[in-house]
Design a protein around this motif. Sequence first.
Motif, PDB file in Angstrom:
ATOM      1  N   GLN A 132      -7.049   6.328   5.386  1.00 39.66           N
ATOM      2  CA  GLN A 132      -5.782   5.589   5.316  1.00 39.66           C
ATOM      3  C   GLN A 132      -4.777   6.457   4.560  1.00 39.66           C
ATOM      4  O   GLN A 132      -4.983   6.791   3.390  1.00 39.66           O
ATOM      5  CB  GLN A 132      -5.962   4.237   4.621  1.00 39.66           C
ATOM      6  CG  GLN A 132      -4.730   3.365   4.706  1.00 39.66           C
ATOM      7  CD  GLN A 132      -5.014   1.923   4.298  1.00 39.66           C
ATOM      8  OE1 GLN A 132      -6.109   1.596   3.835  1.00 39.66           O
ATOM      9  NE2 GLN A 132      -4.023   1.064   4.456  1.00 39.66           N
ATOM     10  N   VAL A 133      -3.735   6.827   5.254  1.00 38.34           N
ATOM     11  CA  VAL A 133      -2.719   7.716   4.685  1.00 38.34           C
ATOM     12  C   VAL A 133      -1.593   6.873   4.097  1.00 38.34           C
ATOM     13  O   VAL A 133      -1.115   5.931   4.734  1.00 38.34           O
ATOM     14  CB  VAL A 133      -2.171   8.673   5.759  1.00 38.34           C
ATOM     15  CG1 VAL A 133      -1.102   9.587   5.164  1.00 38.34           C
ATOM     16  CG2 VAL A 133      -3.304   9.502   6.356  1.00 38.34           C
ATOM     17  N   TYR A 134      -1.179   7.217   2.888  1.00 42.41           N
ATOM     18  CA  TYR A 134      -0.075   6.499   2.248  1.00 42.41           C
ATOM     19  C   TYR A 134       0.955   7.511   1.755  1.00 42.41           C
ATOM     20  O   TYR A 134       0.700   8.721   1.663  1.00 42.41           O
ATOM     21  CB  TYR A 134      -0.576   5.628   1.094  1.00 42.41           C
ATOM     22  CG  TYR A 134      -1.028   6.410  -0.121  1.00 42.41           C
ATOM     23  CD1 TYR A 134      -0.154   6.697  -1.163  1.00 42.41           C
ATOM     24  CD2 TYR A 134      -2.349   6.853  -0.227  1.00 42.41           C
ATOM     25  CE1 TYR A 134      -0.562   7.405  -2.270  1.00 42.41           C
ATOM     26  CE2 TYR A 134      -2.772   7.559  -1.331  1.00 42.41           C
ATOM     27  CZ  TYR A 134      -1.879   7.837  -2.354  1.00 42.41           C
ATOM     28  OH  TYR A 134      -2.288   8.556  -3.442  1.00 42.41           O
ATOM     29  N   GLU A 135       2.103   6.980   1.418  1.00 46.62           N
ATOM     30  CA  GLU A 135       3.203   7.810   0.903  1.00 46.62           C
ATOM     31  C   GLU A 135       3.857   7.080  -0.251  1.00 46.62           C
ATOM     32  O   GLU A 135       4.162   5.893  -0.155  1.00 46.62           O
ATOM     33  CB  GLU A 135       4.225   8.083   2.017  1.00 46.62           C
ATOM     34  CG  GLU A 135       5.349   9.023   1.619  1.00 46.62           C
ATOM     35  CD  GLU A 135       6.258   9.337   2.790  1.00 46.62           C
ATOM     36  OE1 GLU A 135       7.319   9.981   2.577  1.00 46.62           O
ATOM     37  OE2 GLU A 135       5.919   8.949   3.933  1.00 46.62           O
ATOM     38  N   LEU A 136       4.044   7.795  -1.350  1.00 51.41           N
ATOM     39  CA  LEU A 136       4.643   7.181  -2.534  1.00 51.41           C
ATOM     40  C   LEU A 136       5.452   8.225  -3.285  1.00 51.41           C
ATOM     41  O   LEU A 136       4.920   9.258  -3.698  1.00 51.41           O
ATOM     42  CB  LEU A 136       3.572   6.587  -3.444  1.00 51.41           C
ATOM     43  CG  LEU A 136       4.074   5.889  -4.719  1.00 51.41           C
ATOM     44  CD1 LEU A 136       4.987   4.720  -4.368  1.00 51.41           C
ATOM     45  CD2 LEU A 136       2.911   5.429  -5.575  1.00 51.41           C
ATOM     46  N   HIS A 137       6.734   7.927  -3.446  1.00 53.25           N
ATOM     47  CA  HIS A 137       7.626   8.817  -4.195  1.00 53.25           C
ATOM     48  C   HIS A 137       7.831   8.281  -5.604  1.00 53.25           C
ATOM     49  O   HIS A 137       7.593   7.108  -5.890  1.00 53.25           O
ATOM     50  CB  HIS A 137       8.976   8.950  -3.480  1.00 53.25           C
ATOM     51  CG  HIS A 137       8.857   9.532  -2.100  1.00 53.25           C
ATOM     52  ND1 HIS A 137       8.806  10.879  -1.855  1.00 53.25           N
ATOM     53  CD2 HIS A 137       8.755   8.921  -0.878  1.00 53.25           C
ATOM     54  CE1 HIS A 137       8.701  11.092  -0.549  1.00 53.25           C
ATOM     55  NE2 HIS A 137       8.673   9.924   0.067  1.00 53.25           N
ATOM     56  N   GLU A 138       8.292   9.161  -6.480  1.00 52.74           N
ATOM     57  CA  GLU A 138       8.488   8.787  -7.884  1.00 52.74           C
ATOM     58  C   GLU A 138       9.595   7.745  -8.006  1.00 52.74           C
ATOM     59  O   GLU A 138      10.671   7.891  -7.424  1.00 52.74           O
ATOM     60  CB  GLU A 138       8.838  10.032  -8.699  1.00 52.74           C
ATOM     61  CG  GLU A 138       8.914   9.762 -10.199  1.00 52.74           C
ATOM     62  CD  GLU A 138       9.113  11.042 -10.977  1.00 52.74           C
ATOM     63  OE1 GLU A 138      10.245  11.281 -11.444  1.00 52.74           O
ATOM     64  OE2 GLU A 138       8.139  11.806 -11.114  1.00 52.74           O
ATOM     65  N   PRO A 139       9.350   6.696  -8.772  1.00 50.57           N
ATOM     66  CA  PRO A 139      10.385   5.647  -8.913  1.00 50.57           C
ATOM     67  C   PRO A 139      11.592   6.130  -9.708  1.00 50.57           C
ATOM     68  O   PRO A 139      11.509   7.091 -10.484  1.00 50.57           O
ATOM     69  CB  PRO A 139       9.644   4.523  -9.646  1.00 50.57           C
ATOM     70  CG  PRO A 139       8.511   5.198 -10.345  1.00 50.57           C
ATOM     71  CD  PRO A 139       8.116   6.361  -9.497  1.00 50.57           C
ATOM     72  N   VAL A 140      12.699   5.422  -9.511  1.00 49.15           N
ATOM     73  CA  VAL A 140      13.957   5.738 -10.192  1.00 49.15           C
ATOM     74  C   VAL A 140      14.393   4.510 -10.976  1.00 49.15           C
ATOM     75  O   VAL A 140      14.491   3.406 -10.415  1.00 49.15           O
ATOM     76  CB  VAL A 140      15.051   6.149  -9.193  1.00 49.15           C
ATOM     77  CG1 VAL A 140      16.366   6.430  -9.917  1.00 49.15           C
ATOM     78  CG2 VAL A 140      14.609   7.367  -8.392  1.00 49.15           C
ATOM     79  N   VAL A 141      14.651   4.706 -12.275  1.00 47.65           N
ATOM     80  CA  VAL A 141      15.011   3.594 -13.165  1.00 47.65           C
ATOM     81  C   VAL A 141      16.483   3.699 -13.546  1.00 47.65           C
ATOM     82  O   VAL A 141      16.981   4.792 -13.837  1.00 47.65           O
ATOM     83  CB  VAL A 141      14.130   3.593 -14.431  1.00 47.65           C
ATOM     84  CG1 VAL A 141      14.473   2.389 -15.324  1.00 47.65           C
ATOM     85  CG2 VAL A 141      12.663   3.563 -14.060  1.00 47.65           C
ATOM     86  N   ASP A 142      17.167   2.562 -13.554  1.00 49.39           N
ATOM     87  CA  ASP A 142      18.570   2.505 -13.957  1.00 49.39           C
ATOM     88  C   ASP A 142      18.735   1.377 -14.970  1.00 49.39           C
ATOM     89  O   ASP A 142      18.276   0.247 -14.741  1.00 49.39           O
ATOM     90  CB  ASP A 142      19.471   2.259 -12.741  1.00 49.39           C
ATOM     91  CG  ASP A 142      20.928   2.112 -13.147  1.00 49.39           C
ATOM     92  OD1 ASP A 142      21.509   3.082 -13.661  1.00 49.39           O
ATOM     93  OD2 ASP A 142      21.479   0.998 -12.967  1.00 49.39           O
TER      94      ASP A 142
END
Length: 355
Positions: A132-142
Amino acid sequence: MSFFGVLYYFLAVFIFGAFDKALTAVIQTQQTVLAAVGEDAEFSCQLLETKDVLQVTWQKISHDGEKNVATYNKQFGQRVNDGFTDKFKFKHTELQNCSIVIRNVMEQDEGCYHCLFNTYPEGSFTGKPCLQVYELHEPVVDVRESNSTEEWVVSCSATGRPAPTVTLSVSQQDLSFSQYNTVSVSNTNATFTVTTTAVLSGSRKHSTQVGCAARVLSAPHREVTVMTPVVQQKPDATEDGSYEKITSQSSESNFTWIIVLAVVSVVAVLLVILLVVFRYFFADFVAHFKQHNKTGDLEKIKTPLKSKQDIHENKTPLMNHENEQLRQRTSTKKTPKNINRKASPSTAKRLFEEH
């Protein structure tokens, strides 16, 4: 279909199903393998019972059926079939225990695979791991200010596939989030962007640490932490406007000091410039004067004084001529015109007798 035909069909399904379960029960493998896009995924199968294994075969299951990817046996060793050499490689090879690696997994690599232990005389024992392939990018906080002096508005966005779960956290126990709002947006590349916004209650005079964690399925999460900025609150104005007066007076005083400092700075700079120019020209003048005095003294030493005789002898012919004329005039005045300066002997004798 007759009664005996139906009975025979269900009996065959039961027997072969039980036999298939028996064959898969002796294979130890990971049912679901998670891998992020761009990472490597590893499949491992182990035959728990001792069997006479002739060959281990790896297959990829697709809509068109099973495709042989790679094989291993003692006679020919490792072999990756054409079309899969850049994607698959063996990591561990034994007839009882075998593992394979999928390089740089992409969305098209997702699916299930077969590991077959071909034995004699029992036949094949099959394991079925799935990728099972997934994709996750680094979150951005404001973090931004709220209308209230005791609240912050914290927002965190994360993009992944499938849709990630976004969680906010705060380091101080006496602070808490409220008024949660989560929005999920589907992107054109089959990923999802999830944004969670909440209100953090607490004084804005003190900085605190806020965290945001994003997770997809059971894969490792990604977390980012930031510090909230400190906002210095201005004191409220009094009813008679004293705060505005104090502020105005302070501004005027500051402006006056700025002008004074500017004038002093300009005067100081001008004085420094004048001092430098004066020293430069004064030094040049003194040096020139000293040089002139030295030159005059040397000329005096080198030129001797002339005597009166030299001066008399050095007079020009014009001066000698003028002096001669002057002597002649003087002599003419003293001697009468009718008397010659040189008398004859007879004239001198006569004059002598008369006297």
